[in-house]
Design an enzyme around this catalytic site. Structure first.
Site, PDB file in Angstrom:
ATOM      1  N   CYS A  66      10.159  -1.080  -3.521  1.00 13.98           N
ATOM      2  CA  CYS A  66      11.388  -1.739  -3.980  1.00 13.98           C
ATOM      3  C   CYS A  66      12.637  -0.862  -3.895  1.00 13.98           C
ATOM      4  O   CYS A  66      13.687  -1.316  -3.417  1.00 13.98           O
ATOM      5  CB  CYS A  66      11.245  -2.178  -5.439  1.00 13.98           C
ATOM      6  SG  CYS A  66       9.630  -2.782  -5.884  1.00 13.98           S
ATOM      7  N   TYR A 123       7.161 -11.470   2.401  1.00 15.78           N
ATOM      8  CA  TYR A 123       8.304 -10.747   1.836  1.00 15.78           C
ATOM      9  C   TYR A 123       8.685  -9.557   2.710  1.00 15.78           C
ATOM     10  O   TYR A 123       9.836  -9.370   3.070  1.00 15.78           O
ATOM     11  CB  TYR A 123       7.928 -10.092   0.505  1.00 15.78           C
ATOM     12  CG  TYR A 123       7.817 -10.894  -0.726  1.00 15.78           C
ATOM     13  CD1 TYR A 123       8.778 -10.776  -1.730  1.00 15.78           C
ATOM     14  CD2 TYR A 123       6.720 -11.710  -0.957  1.00 15.78           C
ATOM     15  CE1 TYR A 123       8.653 -11.448  -2.932  1.00 15.78           C
ATOM     16  CE2 TYR A 123       6.585 -12.386  -2.158  1.00 15.78           C
ATOM     17  CZ  TYR A 123       7.550 -12.258  -3.138  1.00 15.78           C
ATOM     18  OH  TYR A 123       7.414 -12.923  -4.315  1.00 15.78           O
ATOM     19  N   LYS A 170      13.598   0.362  -0.295  1.00 18.16           N
ATOM     20  CA  LYS A 170      13.910  -0.883   0.438  1.00 18.16           C
ATOM     21  C   LYS A 170      15.286  -1.406   0.042  1.00 18.16           C
ATOM     22  O   LYS A 170      16.105  -1.765   0.887  1.00 18.16           O
ATOM     23  CB  LYS A 170      12.800  -1.910   0.154  1.00 18.16           C
ATOM     24  CG  LYS A 170      12.914  -3.279   0.778  1.00 18.16           C
ATOM     25  CD  LYS A 170      13.726  -4.298   0.030  1.00 18.16           C
ATOM     26  CE  LYS A 170      13.360  -4.531  -1.394  1.00 18.16           C
ATOM     27  NZ  LYS A 170      12.198  -5.376  -1.623  1.00 18.16           N
ATOM     28  N   GLU A 210      12.088  -9.198   4.829  1.00 20.23           N
ATOM     29  CA  GLU A 210      13.095  -8.253   4.325  1.00 20.23           C
ATOM     30  C   GLU A 210      13.413  -7.195   5.368  1.00 20.23           C
ATOM     31  O   GLU A 210      14.590  -6.883   5.632  1.00 20.23           O
ATOM     32  CB  GLU A 210      12.588  -7.601   3.032  1.00 20.23           C
ATOM     33  CG  GLU A 210      12.546  -8.576   1.871  1.00 20.23           C
ATOM     34  CD  GLU A 210      12.120  -7.959   0.552  1.00 20.23           C
ATOM     35  OE1 GLU A 210      12.301  -8.611  -0.485  1.00 20.23           O
ATOM     36  OE2 GLU A 210      11.579  -6.835   0.545  1.00 20.23           O
TER      37      GLU A 210
HETATM   38  P1  NDP Z   1       2.455 -11.235   2.082  1.00 18.52           P
HETATM   39  O1  NDP Z   1       1.079 -11.581   1.661  1.00 18.52           O
HETATM   40  O2  NDP Z   1       3.619 -11.792   1.376  1.00 18.52           O
HETATM   41  O3  NDP Z   1       2.633 -11.555   3.621  1.00 18.52           O
HETATM   42  C1  NDP Z   1       1.704 -11.163   4.591  1.00 18.52           C
HETATM   43  C2  NDP Z   1       2.082 -11.835   5.881  1.00 18.52           C
HETATM   44  O4  NDP Z   1       1.269 -11.350   6.921  1.00 18.52           O
HETATM   45  C3  NDP Z   1       1.896 -13.339   5.825  1.00 18.52           C
HETATM   46  O5  NDP Z   1       2.947 -13.929   6.541  1.00 18.52           O
HETATM   47  C4  NDP Z   1       0.563 -13.523   6.523  1.00 18.52           C
HETATM   48  O6  NDP Z   1       0.438 -14.763   7.167  1.00 18.52           O
HETATM   49  C5  NDP Z   1       0.627 -12.441   7.566  1.00 18.52           C
HETATM   50  N1  NDP Z   1      -0.675 -11.981   8.005  1.00 18.52           N
HETATM   51  C6  NDP Z   1      -1.731 -11.614   7.255  1.00 18.52           C
HETATM   52  N2  NDP Z   1      -2.758 -11.216   8.043  1.00 18.52           N
HETATM   53  C7  NDP Z   1      -2.329 -11.329   9.311  1.00 18.52           C
HETATM   54  C8  NDP Z   1      -2.915 -11.088  10.581  1.00 18.52           C
HETATM   55  N3  NDP Z   1      -4.150 -10.626  10.681  1.00 18.52           N
HETATM   56  N4  NDP Z   1      -2.185 -11.334  11.692  1.00 18.52           N
HETATM   57  C9  NDP Z   1      -0.922 -11.796  11.585  1.00 18.52           C
HETATM   58  N5  NDP Z   1      -0.317 -12.045  10.425  1.00 18.52           N
HETATM   59  C10 NDP Z   1      -1.007 -11.811   9.293  1.00 18.52           C
HETATM   60  O7  NDP Z   1       2.446  -9.656   2.071  1.00 18.52           O
HETATM   61  P2  NDP Z   1       3.581  -8.587   2.145  1.00 18.52           P
HETATM   62  O8  NDP Z   1       2.897  -7.410   2.700  1.00 18.52           O
HETATM   63  O9  NDP Z   1       4.803  -9.103   2.808  1.00 18.52           O
HETATM   64  O10 NDP Z   1       3.932  -8.359   0.620  1.00 18.52           O
HETATM   65  C11 NDP Z   1       2.891  -8.041  -0.310  1.00 18.52           C
HETATM   66  C12 NDP Z   1       3.321  -8.359  -1.708  1.00 18.52           C
HETATM   67  O11 NDP Z   1       4.259  -7.397  -2.128  1.00 18.52           O
HETATM   68  C13 NDP Z   1       4.016  -9.699  -1.872  1.00 18.52           C
HETATM   69  O12 NDP Z   1       3.110 -10.736  -2.068  1.00 18.52           O
HETATM   70  C14 NDP Z   1       4.869  -9.470  -3.067  1.00 18.52           C
HETATM   71  O13 NDP Z   1       4.138  -9.799  -4.216  1.00 18.52           O
HETATM   72  C15 NDP Z   1       5.159  -7.990  -3.021  1.00 18.52           C
HETATM   73  N6  NDP Z   1       6.531  -7.745  -2.561  1.00 18.52           N
HETATM   74  C16 NDP Z   1       7.567  -8.203  -3.290  1.00 18.52           C
HETATM   75  C17 NDP Z   1       8.863  -8.006  -2.891  1.00 18.52           C
HETATM   76  C18 NDP Z   1       9.968  -8.543  -3.706  1.00 18.52           C
HETATM   77  O14 NDP Z   1       9.756  -8.890  -4.856  1.00 18.52           O
HETATM   78  N7  NDP Z   1      11.181  -8.671  -3.153  1.00 18.52           N
HETATM   79  C19 NDP Z   1       9.165  -7.277  -1.650  1.00 18.52           C
HETATM   80  C20 NDP Z   1       8.003  -6.861  -0.940  1.00 18.52           C
HETATM   81  C21 NDP Z   1       6.742  -7.094  -1.393  1.00 18.52           C
HETATM   82  P3  NDP Z   1      -0.034 -16.108   6.376  1.00 18.52           P
HETATM   83  O15 NDP Z   1       1.161 -16.598   5.635  1.00 18.52           O
HETATM   84  O16 NDP Z   1      -0.433 -17.017   7.470  1.00 18.52           O
HETATM   85  O17 NDP Z   1      -1.161 -15.697   5.514  1.00 18.52           O
END
Ligand code: NDP
Length: 484
Positions: free
Chosen positions: A48, A177, A51, A181
């Site tokens: 956070c 996210y 970022k 971002e």
């Molecule tokens: P997310 O779970 O939000 O997103 C992961 C993304 O990767 C999804 O779009 C998913 O697709 C895709 N994905 C997963 N596996 C694969 C694959 N094998 N091939 C291609 N695409 C894939 O995770 P993040 O890492 O972005 O964030 C993790 C957590 O961190 C968030 O859930 C949040 O709670 C927290 N966070 C919060 C923030 C904030 O409050 N501003 C900022 C950053 C993180 P699909 O949708 O199809 O599953």
């Protein structure tokens, strides 16, 4: 006199663990905390905080042309990544120091090392066995790469803050996210960004209209967002990789990228430029590939399953509403439990744990109506249900407005904002509030108070608008756009 070395041993020095340790110590508990990496954890060191500083840095780019429209005689500047990165690192050092000082000041004993459980009350750390009446797991999570050949050529979010140079061309995989971002941040810093998301629209799980507007605004910033697209192959780029994307706007850019392999090598990491093939058969070369494909709880090698702590299918520690595992002396909070993976929630869970265990006041964690923000550009602030969730539950009215805000419209910019309220027809309560706008994170914090209090649409209507602001629209929407 306790039979244990400590009343509480916390494993993990992130926001949740540090808060729980300090608050328990303030209650008179004898507390130790082990951290194997830097104190502060994901949020402070590699999430956070850095970022958000990058969000600020990238926001200045638009500011130059806006300032000119307002009469200022300024030229576009060049972003100097090393200058920013070094300042960022100094700031993170400072914050880490603050965390350590706070722990020291609270009387918490710090172990800089990896802690592993050997039984329900015993922790092995730095070659010593320590015992504790209670153990709190607060080990967080880590970014994961997809299981594919050469995935280690790509970077993950942890690596971004240490780059020697910004990439010229970046491919981001994912639509959550972190992916969205960083797509906005990097585009703002002048990087050519391509983003692959395997689904039909980015930010799955959020309100559909908000997602749609954010995607459009991202494209407007020049991000080459490809939906229904994923990476299928990657390899170090060679001179043979002369194919570029076909039938797309970015043909020219990608063709140039491949011819300019030497220039890419100059900019790129130790891995060099990377050739990528997409699910639609198109190929391209990037000097960095960022996997933002989700995070996994840090439970490996902690000795959990050996001592009977249940670990779920996604690697998360299974806990009850009091954050207690099936082993009564062991609790877990934050991302390692994979409930709601947000820093303020981990902190709340840590406070509720202390309330329950050290203050004799059993306190379940309230995970309802948590406001949050996605720091895209524009930002997205949200609390409560999406329209899609709400209409599955009950009859609703949807109030919605989208417009060009005064500040950027004056400068001739195309940016739009969205304000949306989901209202229950039965009792008029606001079920969801969604704001896509500059500083929506700041706005939703305040709207979140009203929604958490159970405000009705009429409560919003009774509130006088603050004029001229963007957020005044949230109290001036008179007619529902639709019912469902
Ligand atoms: P997310 O779970 O939000 O997103 C992961 C993304 O990767 C999804 O779009 C998913 O697709 C895709 N994905 C997963 N596996 C694969 C694959 N094998 N091939 C291609 N695409 C894939 O995770 P993040 O890492 O972005 O964030 C993790 C957590 O961190 C968030 O859930 C949040 O709670 C927290 N966070 C919060 C923030 C904030 O409050 N501003 C900022 C950053 C993180 P699909 O949708 O199809 O599953």
């Amino acid at each position: 006199m306790s039979d244990f070395d400590y009343d509480l041993f916390v494993i993990g020095g992130g926001s949740g663990g540090v808060r729980a340790a300090r608050v328990a110590a303030a209650q008179g508990a004898k507390v130790a905390l082990a951290e194997e990496s830097r104190m502060g954890g994901t949020c402070v060191i590699r999430g956070c905080v850095p970022k958000k500083l990058m969000v600020f840095a990238s926001g200045y780019r638009e500011g130059f042309s806006e300032a000119r429209a307002y009469g200022w005689d300024v030229q576009d500047g060049d972003f100097q990544w090393p200058t920013f990165r070094d300042r960022l690192n100094s700031e993170l050092d400072r914050l880490e120091g603050v965390y350590r000082t706070l722990l020291d000041g609270s009387g918490v004993e710090i172990f800089d090392g990896r802690a592993v459980l050997s039984d329900a009350h015993t922790i092995q750390v730095n070659g010593e066995a320590k015992t504790a009446k209670h153990v709190l797991l607060a080990t967080g999570g880590r970014p994961t790469r997809p299981d594919m050949p050469n995935a280690d050529l790509g970077i993950v979010s942890d690596d971004i803050f240490h780059l020697d140079a910004l990439p010229k061309r970046l491919l981001i995989i994912g639509g959550g996210y972190i992916a969205c971002e960083f797509a906005c941040i990097m585009a703002g810093l002048g990087v050519e960004v391509t983003q692959f998301y395997r689904g039909a629209q980015i930010l799955r799980g959020f309100d559909d209209e908000a997602r749609g507007l954010i995607a459009e605004m991202m494209r407007e910033q020049g991000i080459d967002l490809r939906l229904g697209t994923n990476i299928v192959e990657m390899a170090p780029a060679s001179e043979d990789h002369t194919l570029s994307w076909t039938g797309t706007d970015s043909d020219a850019a990608m063709g140039a990228a491949v011819q300019d392999l030497e220039a890419l090598r100059h900019d790129a990491s130790t891995t060099g430029p990377i050739w990528v093939k997409a699910t639609n058969g198109q190929e391209g070369v990037f000097d960095r590939v960022l996997f933002a494909t989700g995070r996994t709880p840090n439970t490996d090698g902690l000795g959990l399953e050996e001592i009977g702590v249940k670990v779920g299918r996604r690697g998360e520690v299974e806990v009850d509403e009091y954050s207690q595992t099936g082993v009564p002396s062991i609790y877990a909070i934050g991302d390692v439990t994979n409930r709601v993976n947000l820093t303020p929630v981990a902190i709340r869970e840590g406070m509720a744990f202390v309330e329950t265990v050290f203050k004799g006041n059993p306190t379940p964690v309230d995970h309802d109506l948590i406001p949050s923000a996605v720091f895209t550009q524009p930002e997205y602030g949200t609390v409560g249900m999406t329209e899609e969730e709400a209409r599955d539950q009950e009859e609703i009215e949807v109030y919605c407005t989208s417009f060009r805000p005064m500040q950027t419209a004056f400068a001739g910019k195309p940016w739009r904002v969205l304000m949306k309220l989901i209202v229950a027809k039965s009792n008029r309560k606001i079920l969801g509030c969604h704001i896509v706008a500059p500083n929506a994170g700041e706005m939703i914090q305040l709207a979140g108070v009203a929604v958490k209090m159970g405000a009705t649409k009429e409560d919003f209507d009774r509130t006088v608008a603050v004029h001229p602001t963007m957020s005044e629209e949230i109290v001036t929407m008179k007619e529902p756009m639709r019912t469902a």
